[in-house]
Design a protein around this motif. Structure first.
Motif, PDB file in Angstrom:
ATOM      1  N   LEU A   1     -62.735  11.067 -25.488  1.00  0.00           N
ATOM      2  CA  LEU A   1     -63.266   9.491 -24.963  1.00  0.00           C
ATOM      3  C   LEU A   1     -64.604   9.799 -24.316  1.00  0.00           C
ATOM      4  CD1 LEU A   1     -63.224   6.539 -24.858  1.00  0.00           C
ATOM      5  CD2 LEU A   1     -62.054   6.723 -22.840  1.00  0.00           C
TER       6      LEU A   1
ATOM      7  N   GLY B   1     -52.774   8.347 -17.986  1.00  0.00           N
ATOM      8  CA  GLY B   1     -53.774   7.415 -17.778  1.00  0.00           C
ATOM      9  C   GLY B   1     -53.776   6.499 -19.098  1.00  0.00           C
ATOM     10  N   LYS B   2     -54.186   5.164 -18.885  1.00  0.00           N
ATOM     11  CA  LYS B   2     -54.325   4.203 -19.742  1.00  0.00           C
ATOM     12  C   LYS B   2     -55.692   4.371 -20.644  1.00  0.00           C
ATOM     13  CE  LYS B   2     -51.544   0.644 -17.574  1.00  0.00           C
ATOM     14  NZ  LYS B   2     -51.551  -0.865 -17.496  1.00  0.00           N
ATOM     15  N   LYS B   3     -56.635   4.973 -20.130  1.00  0.00           N
ATOM     16  CA  LYS B   3     -57.822   5.345 -20.961  1.00  0.00           C
ATOM     17  C   LYS B   3     -57.489   6.216 -22.031  1.00  0.00           C
ATOM     18  CE  LYS B   3     -61.602   4.468 -17.662  1.00  0.00           C
ATOM     19  NZ  LYS B   3     -62.927   4.936 -17.311  1.00  0.00           N
TER      20      LYS B   3
ATOM     21  N   ASN C   1     -57.152  13.560 -25.134  1.00  0.00           N
ATOM     22  CA  ASN C   1     -57.524  12.090 -25.321  1.00  0.00           C
ATOM     23  C   ASN C   1     -58.966  11.549 -24.480  1.00  0.00           C
ATOM     24  OD1 ASN C   1     -55.485  11.956 -27.406  1.00  0.00           O
ATOM     25  ND2 ASN C   1     -54.592  10.715 -26.042  1.00  0.00           N
ATOM     26  N   ARG C   2     -58.876  11.890 -23.127  1.00  0.00           N
ATOM     27  CA  ARG C   2     -59.846  11.647 -22.231  1.00  0.00           C
ATOM     28  C   ARG C   2     -60.979  12.233 -22.349  1.00  0.00           C
ATOM     29  NH1 ARG C   2     -55.379  10.874 -19.062  1.00  0.00           N
ATOM     30  NH2 ARG C   2     -55.139  13.124 -18.465  1.00  0.00           N
TER      31      ARG C   2
END
Length: 134
Positions: free
Chosen positions: A120, A88-90, A116-117
């Motif tokens: 976030l 994923g880009k997010k 990372n997600r």
């Protein structure tokens, strides 16, 4: 007093015989070798006693005892085989779909994307909580 004789040093034990070992290629489960031609053989380069560079190539063979066996859900090969999704880009990744039979590096990148997600999402939730409190 009578003079005492000096204590004699015990005899040194005989040197042990060194065992000789020969290298043996490890056996892998069939599922771990199912990466097309990537793991069909291995190449090893080393310097021998005469300082000559020697390259050896050997074929990997699966352990005959594992053929047709089902792996446990938590076996690393089974985990990597079942992993998939999108980088994923997010999460700061490429946005590409994960390959089938992904390598451990790809799997680690995928797991880092999950981390990372989650981070976030936690930051966003913290922002909403602070906004609700104000």
């Amino acid at each position: 007093l009578a003079a005492k004789k000096p204590i004699k040093r015990p005899q040194q034990p005989a040197k042990p015989e060194l065992s000789s070992f020969s290298k043996e290629m490890p056996k892998y489960a069939d599922e771990c070798l199912n990466y097309e031609e990537l793991w069909s053989n291995m190449q090893e380069t080393y310097t021998n006693a005469e300082d000559e560079e020697v390259t050896e190539e050997s074929n990997l063979e699966s352990d005959p005892g594992t053929e047709g066996e089902e792996l446990l859900d938590y076996h690393p090969c089974e985990v990597a085989k079942g992993a998939g999704g999108v980088f994923g880009k997010k999460a700061g990744q490429s946005g590409k779909t994960a390959p089938e039979n992904m390598m451990y590096k790809d799997w680690n990148d995928c797991m880092q994307g999950d981390i990372n997600r989650d981070f976030l999402a936690a930051k966003m939730e913290l922002g909403h909580t602070i906004q609700d409190e104000v």
